[in-house]
Design a protein around this motif. Structure first.
Motif, PDB file in Angstrom:
ATOM      1  N   ILE A  14      17.791 -35.721  64.839  1.00 57.35           N
ATOM      2  CA  ILE A  14      16.263 -36.180  63.502  1.00 57.35           C
ATOM      3  C   ILE A  14      15.553 -34.903  63.153  1.00 57.35           C
ATOM      4  CG2 ILE A  14      14.214 -37.885  64.191  1.00 57.35           C
ATOM      5  CD1 ILE A  14      15.457 -39.973  65.979  1.00 57.35           C
ATOM      6  N   ARG A  49       6.716 -53.346  60.713  1.00 56.39           N
ATOM      7  CA  ARG A  49       8.231 -53.056  61.288  1.00 56.39           C
ATOM      8  C   ARG A  49       8.411 -51.505  61.250  1.00 56.39           C
ATOM      9  NH1 ARG A  49      12.592 -56.407  62.559  1.00 56.39           N
ATOM     10  NH2 ARG A  49      14.152 -56.068  62.604  1.00 56.39           N
ATOM     11  N   ILE A  76       7.165 -48.610  63.322  1.00 54.06           N
ATOM     12  CA  ILE A  76       7.295 -48.173  64.562  1.00 54.06           C
ATOM     13  C   ILE A  76       8.603 -47.486  64.364  1.00 54.06           C
ATOM     14  CG2 ILE A  76       8.082 -49.591  66.084  1.00 54.06           C
ATOM     15  CD1 ILE A  76       5.527 -51.896  65.534  1.00 54.06           C
ATOM     16  N   SER A  77       9.518 -47.508  63.191  1.00 56.21           N
ATOM     17  CA  SER A  77      10.763 -47.242  63.080  1.00 56.21           C
ATOM     18  C   SER A  77       9.918 -45.645  63.298  1.00 56.21           C
ATOM     19  CB  SER A  77      11.432 -47.479  62.515  1.00 56.21           C
ATOM     20  OG  SER A  77      12.184 -48.792  62.291  1.00 56.21           O
ATOM     21  N   PHE A  78      10.901 -44.938  64.034  1.00 58.00           N
ATOM     22  CA  PHE A  78      10.846 -43.326  65.266  1.00 58.00           C
ATOM     23  C   PHE A  78      11.574 -42.897  63.192  1.00 58.00           C
ATOM     24  CE2 PHE A  78      12.035 -39.161  66.972  1.00 58.00           C
ATOM     25  CZ  PHE A  78      10.218 -39.006  67.261  1.00 58.00           C
ATOM     26  N   TYR A  79      12.288 -43.177  62.890  1.00 61.74           N
ATOM     27  CA  TYR A  79      13.172 -42.016  61.539  1.00 61.74           C
ATOM     28  C   TYR A  79      12.917 -42.640  60.063  1.00 61.74           C
ATOM     29  CZ  TYR A  79      17.128 -43.189  63.261  1.00 61.74           C
ATOM     30  OH  TYR A  79      18.267 -44.142  64.092  1.00 61.74           O
ATOM     31  N   TYR A  80      13.026 -42.498  58.893  1.00 62.85           N
ATOM     32  CA  TYR A  80      13.606 -43.055  57.988  1.00 62.85           C
ATOM     33  C   TYR A  80      14.769 -42.473  58.112  1.00 62.85           C
ATOM     34  CZ  TYR A  80       9.120 -44.529  56.705  1.00 62.85           C
ATOM     35  OH  TYR A  80       8.097 -44.903  56.356  1.00 62.85           O
ATOM     36  N   ASP A  81      16.398 -43.074  57.788  1.00 60.36           N
ATOM     37  CA  ASP A  81      17.521 -42.585  57.423  1.00 60.36           C
ATOM     38  C   ASP A  81      17.618 -42.441  55.756  1.00 60.36           C
ATOM     39  OD1 ASP A  81      18.095 -44.980  56.240  1.00 60.36           O
ATOM     40  OD2 ASP A  81      18.444 -46.687  57.958  1.00 60.36           O
ATOM     41  N   GLN A  83      27.711 -35.238  65.567  1.00 61.38           N
ATOM     42  CA  GLN A  83      25.879 -35.098  66.004  1.00 61.38           C
ATOM     43  C   GLN A  83      25.228 -35.947  65.332  1.00 61.38           C
ATOM     44  OE1 GLN A  83      26.194 -35.453  69.882  1.00 61.38           O
ATOM     45  NE2 GLN A  83      24.081 -36.233  69.478  1.00 61.38           N
ATOM     46  N   GLN A  99      16.803 -45.057  53.343  1.00 68.83           N
ATOM     47  CA  GLN A  99      15.768 -45.029  52.718  1.00 68.83           C
ATOM     48  C   GLN A  99      15.423 -44.610  51.597  1.00 68.83           C
ATOM     49  OE1 GLN A  99      14.741 -45.867  56.637  1.00 68.83           O
ATOM     50  NE2 GLN A  99      13.783 -48.199  56.417  1.00 68.83           N
ATOM     51  N   LEU A 120      15.212 -32.627  66.449  1.00 65.79           N
ATOM     52  CA  LEU A 120      15.698 -33.158  67.721  1.00 65.79           C
ATOM     53  C   LEU A 120      16.538 -33.320  67.635  1.00 65.79           C
ATOM     54  CD1 LEU A 120      12.572 -35.343  68.490  1.00 65.79           C
ATOM     55  CD2 LEU A 120      12.476 -33.138  69.210  1.00 65.79           C
ATOM     56  N   ALA A 121      17.665 -33.651  68.552  1.00 68.65           N
ATOM     57  CA  ALA A 121      18.535 -34.050  68.828  1.00 68.65           C
ATOM     58  C   ALA A 121      19.305 -35.738  69.155  1.00 68.65           C
ATOM     59  CB  ALA A 121      19.924 -32.800  69.641  1.00 68.65           C
ATOM     60  N   LYS A 122      19.333 -36.612  69.066  1.00 67.34           N
ATOM     61  CA  LYS A 122      19.444 -38.212  69.226  1.00 67.34           C
ATOM     62  C   LYS A 122      20.765 -37.830  70.352  1.00 67.34           C
ATOM     63  CE  LYS A 122      19.649 -42.902  67.426  1.00 67.34           C
ATOM     64  NZ  LYS A 122      19.437 -43.648  68.826  1.00 67.34           N
TER      65      LYS A 122
END
Lengths: 146, 244
Positions: free
Chosen positions: A103, A30, A33-38, A100, A41, A120-122
């Motif tokens: 990432i 899980r 696969i996620s693109f980023y940590y928040d 905004q 976390q 990178l801007a999400k």
């Protein structure tokens, strides 16, 4: 059992077998696969130790500060539960602004500051004309009703 | 019990139905895409953050949606062919694969062009982008597996089985943005609740979606006719159809 029923069972048997193994692999991996940590976390120490990783969150309003004569930017990322200060030297994407989602890729510095080497801007899923956005801003915090 | 099903799937019936539907599908596509392009590119308001760059959605989102729709249709046709031994199913699956692959490529390319100015990168190994790329490779696998066998019947069966198994990727592509933290934004229209878009932007998008569906239907009908003709070239009805 007719041959047709048998073929049906074989096809759906293979399909459900593959679906089950993919589901297991997805659940097991899980986080990979996620693109980023928040930031939560990171606060819990769930980020990969000693390695570069991506940190995603919202740029806290009023937290962006630039060093004069330099491309270095400092800001704070939040997921509304925890905050992480970030420093980055380089060109920011057009959509980068306070409030905004962005990432950043980088590493955790010794002083608890995240040193980013890529930002990178999400973009979110909301689309609206500029006039609507402007009138929403005037009413402050009113949800779109279109 | 199943006789009606087999009659419906008889090659001459499918051949004639596809021929009859093609002009209607093309007319629907011209109408819907014509309106969608004019309204979407010229009259819809710009986005408050993206400006005019958001208009790529009118090609990107329908292409991405069709890439999943075409795959599902291909898998269902393949499953019908495998289970009921209905050969037309293989013809439909073979006809759908290259069209679906083209839509997938279009979605990836338009998304990448949009990603550069908006996100700051052409490509990221994000769950949505990666699963869509896997979808493209699945299409390539299905197309080449069909041709990898000396015996066309075995190639058909192998390709259909791969198509059916690969269908597990379709929900992964769709839900990747909700299951995981991703760079790609969540669904604007295909979501629970109201679309996050005003009607002035939404109507041309829905028209483009319908237009792309019609276009897919029209091209699929033409390709199915070609597949059926070449597969049934030894049969009496094809000889009659060609001579008359």
């Amino acid at each position: 059992m007719t041959p047709r029923r048998k073929r049906m069972l074989v096809v759906f048997g293979i399909l459900s077998g593959v679906a089950a193994s993919v589901a297991l692999a997805v659940v097991a991996g899980r986080q990979n696969i996620s693109f980023y940590y928040d930031p939560t976390q990171v606060a819990l120490g769930k980020e990969p130790p000693g390695k570069g990783f991506r940190l995603g969150g919202m740029v806290v309003k009023g937290s962006v500060s630039r060093k004069p004569g330099d491309l270095t930017v400092r800001f704070v990322l939040t997921d509304f539960a925890h905050q992480v200060p970030v420093t980055y030297t380089g060109v920011l994407p057009d959509l980068f602004r306070e409030g905004q989602g962005i990432i950043a890729h980088g590493t955790m510095g010794p002083n608890g500051e995240f040193v980013a080497d890529e930002v990178l801007a999400k973009h979110d899923e909301k689309y609206m004309p500029p006039e609507v956005a402007a009138s929403l801003k005037n009413k402050h915090g009113v949800k779109p009703t279109t | 019990m199943w006789t009606w099903f087999y009659r419906l799937a008889s090659p001459p019936y499918v051949y004639r139905t596809a021929a009859a539907l093609t002009p209607w599908f093309f007319a629907g596509a011209a109408l819907m895409i014509g309106y969608g392009l004019v309204d979407g590119l010229a009259f819809a308001p710009p986005d408050y953050q993206q400006g005019d760059a958001f208009r790529i959605i009118y090609v990107h989102a329908p292409s991405a949606w069709l890439s999943l729709f075409a795959y599902t249709l291909m898998a269902v046709a393949g499953a019908i062919a495998l289970i009921w031994r209905i050969k037309v199913g293989y013809a439909v699956a073979a006809a759908a694969a290259p069209i679906g692959a083209s839509f997938t490529l279009a979605a990836l390319v338009t998304g990448s062009l949009w990603g550069r100015p908006m996100w700051g990168t052409y490509w990221a190994w994000d769950p949505r982008l990666t699963s869509e790329l896997i979808l493209l490779f699945l299409y390539f696998g299905v197309i080449s597996l069909r041709q990898a066998f000396e015996d066309p019947a075995r190639g058909d069966r192998a390709a259909a089985l791969l198509g059916v198994v690969g269908v597990v990727n379709v929900p992964i592509v769709h839900f990747s943005v909700t299951w995981w933290n991703s760079l790609h934004q969540g669904g604007t229209v295909m979501r629970l609740g109201k679309p996050e878009m005003p009607g002035s932007m939404l109507w041309p998008l829905l028209a483009m979606l319908a237009g792309f569906m019609f276009f897919f239907g029209a091209v699929l009908c033409m390709r199915v006719r070609g597949e059926v003709l070449s597969r049934e070239r030894q049969s009496a009805w094809v000889r009659e159809a060609v001579i008359s």
